[in-house]
Design a protein around this motif. Structure first.
Motif, short mmCIF file in Angstrom:
data_model
loop_
_atom_site.label_atom_id
_atom_site.label_comp_id
_atom_site.label_asym_id
_atom_site.label_seq_id
_atom_site.Cartn_x
_atom_site.Cartn_y
_atom_site.Cartn_z
N PHE A 51 27.98 20.56 53.94
CA PHE A 51 28.89 20.51 52.65
C PHE A 51 30.28 21.32 53.24
CE2 PHE A 51 24.84 21.49 50.28
CZ PHE A 51 24.61 20.38 50.16
N TYR A 52 30.42 21.36 54.61
CA TYR A 52 31.71 21.86 55.15
C TYR A 52 33.10 21.15 54.57
CZ TYR A 52 35.13 23.47 58.36
OH TYR A 52 36.43 23.72 59.01
N PRO A 53 33.84 21.74 53.79
CA PRO A 53 34.84 21.08 53.33
C PRO A 53 35.99 21.08 54.06
CG PRO A 53 34.66 23.30 52.35
CD PRO A 53 33.76 23.27 53.55
N GLY A 54 36.24 21.76 55.36
CA GLY A 54 37.33 21.55 56.19
C GLY A 54 38.46 22.60 55.45
N PRO A 55 39.71 21.92 56.20
CA PRO A 55 40.75 22.93 55.85
C PRO A 55 41.33 22.72 54.38
CG PRO A 55 41.43 21.77 57.59
CD PRO A 55 39.86 21.40 57.11
N THR A 66 37.34 32.19 44.26
CA THR A 66 36.74 33.46 44.04
C THR A 66 35.48 33.41 43.08
OG1 THR A 66 39.05 34.51 44.32
CG2 THR A 66 37.17 36.00 43.38
N TYR A 67 35.66 32.70 42.39
CA TYR A 67 34.50 32.43 41.19
C TYR A 67 33.47 31.89 41.96
CZ TYR A 67 37.47 32.65 36.99
OH TYR A 67 38.37 33.28 35.97
N ALA A 68 33.62 30.69 42.91
CA ALA A 68 32.36 30.08 43.57
C ALA A 68 31.93 31.23 44.54
CB ALA A 68 32.90 29.19 44.20
N ILE A 69 32.54 31.98 45.33
CA ILE A 69 31.83 32.94 46.11
C ILE A 69 31.21 34.07 45.39
CG2 ILE A 69 32.20 34.31 48.08
CD1 ILE A 69 34.64 32.94 48.88
N VAL A 70 31.90 34.72 44.33
CA VAL A 70 31.26 35.41 43.56
C VAL A 70 30.11 34.99 42.80
CG1 VAL A 70 31.54 37.27 41.68
CG2 VAL A 70 33.35 37.10 43.06
N SER A 71 30.18 33.81 42.33
CA SER A 71 28.73 33.37 41.82
C SER A 71 27.67 33.39 42.86
CB SER A 71 28.96 31.80 41.45
OG SER A 71 28.73 30.93 42.40
N GLY A 72 27.89 32.98 44.08
CA GLY A 72 26.70 33.22 44.83
C GLY A 72 26.26 34.56 45.05
N PHE B 44 28.85 25.20 49.14
CA PHE B 44 29.40 25.72 50.63
C PHE B 44 29.82 27.38 50.26
CE2 PHE B 44 32.44 26.84 53.97
CZ PHE B 44 31.61 26.33 54.93
N LEU B 45 30.62 27.37 49.18
CA LEU B 45 31.25 28.63 48.93
C LEU B 45 30.16 29.55 48.30
CD1 LEU B 45 34.50 27.12 47.54
CD2 LEU B 45 34.40 28.63 49.44
#
Lengths: 138, 145
Positions: A51-55, A66-72, B44-45
């Motif tokens: 799933f690595y999205p690259g730059p 932020t939403y995506a990381i905080v959801s995890g 990923f995130l």
């Protein structure tokens, strides 16, 4: 009957997480709940190369990133609280159906945050699914 | 009344409420992020977010983990399958479908767990579970109308 794309995806989630429910049980037969969570994260990490999205990831807005990381973070914290509830003397037969009610939080907050409407028939469907989840986890 | 009082005084009740709030917020933030970010990048995130919790638990246990190959294998497989399920959920949110319906439909996963527990783990079948499956079926039919 026309199954919309979102429902196909949701069914895939139901199938994958349904099997996870069994694996969770099997893993805690051999290791502690905390260890299970640690190895769960290891399993998540194994998928990261695919799933690595690259730059390109930097092009998204900071708020959504932020939403995506905080959801995890919240998902893992919730799992931790669930383990703590079970360890703190909560019966699985009560804690599981109780925690399965998390969609209620979404249902309450959606009208405040997103502009989406739900028809009366769809509300009946939501009610059926909440009843089903509580009965199934009981 | 006494049952309610008992619940309010029990730590497990409040831990369960913390779990409900965390998971509710998780689902909502997943939707908000998915409006712009595609499912694979969301997953990923998401994983980056789960790492600190795993690390804190690892430190709390001073790095001591049970050496059960079976337990570890099931645990890792859990992560892989959870990730695939999560990817599909992000994809569902990304379609711009109704957030309430998607969250309610995806939360129906215990129906599969119950069926597998009875067929594979040979757990006893209870009538209340049949009632649960019945309601789940009605919900899915309504959602597909």
């Amino acid at each position: 009957m026309h199954i919309p794309p979102w429902l196909w995806y949701s069914i895939l989630t139901v199938l994958a997480w349904g099997v996870v429910g069994i694996l969770q049980k099997l893993s805690t037969n051999y290791i502690s709940a905390e260890s299970s969570l640690i190895w769960l994260v290891v399993g998540f990490l194994l998928l990261e190369p695919f799933f690595y999205p690259g730059p390109a990831v930097l092009h998204y807005t900071k708020l959504n990133l932020t939403y995506a990381i905080v959801s995890g973070l919240l998902n893992a914290l919730g799992a931790w609280a669930l383990f703590a509830a079970l360890k703190g003397g909560g019966k699985a037969s009560i804690v599981a159906p109780l925690t399965a009610l998390y969609p209620v939080v979404v249902i309450v907050l959606v009208p405040l945050i997103l502009h989406e409407s739900v028809s009366r028939l769809q509300w009946a469907g939501v009610a059926c699914s909440l009843i089903a989840v509580v009965l199934l986890s009981a | 009344m006494s049952l309610l009082k008992q619940m309010r005084n029990a730590s497990w009740f409040w831990y369960s409420m913390i779990c409900v709030l965390c998971w509710g917020a998780w689902a909502l933030l997943s939707k908000l992020g998915s409006q712009e970010i595609p499912p694979d990048t969301m997953q990923f995130l998401f994983t980056i977010g789960t790492v600190p919790v795993g690390l804190v638990l690892l430190i709390a246990r001073r790095g001591k983990l049970e050496k059960s190959p079976r337990g570890i294998a099931y645990g890792i497989l859990n992560g892989v399958l959870s990730g695939i399920g999560g990817l599909a959920l992000f994809a569902a949110y990304h379609t711009n479908g109704n957030t309430t319906l998607i969250t309610a439909a995806a939360a129906l996963y215990p129906m599969i767990t119950v069926v597998l527990a009875i067929t594979i783990l040979r757990e006893r079948f209870r009538p209340i579970q049949a009632l649960g499956l019945f309601f789940a079926a009605i919900a899915i039919v309504i959602f597909s109308l």
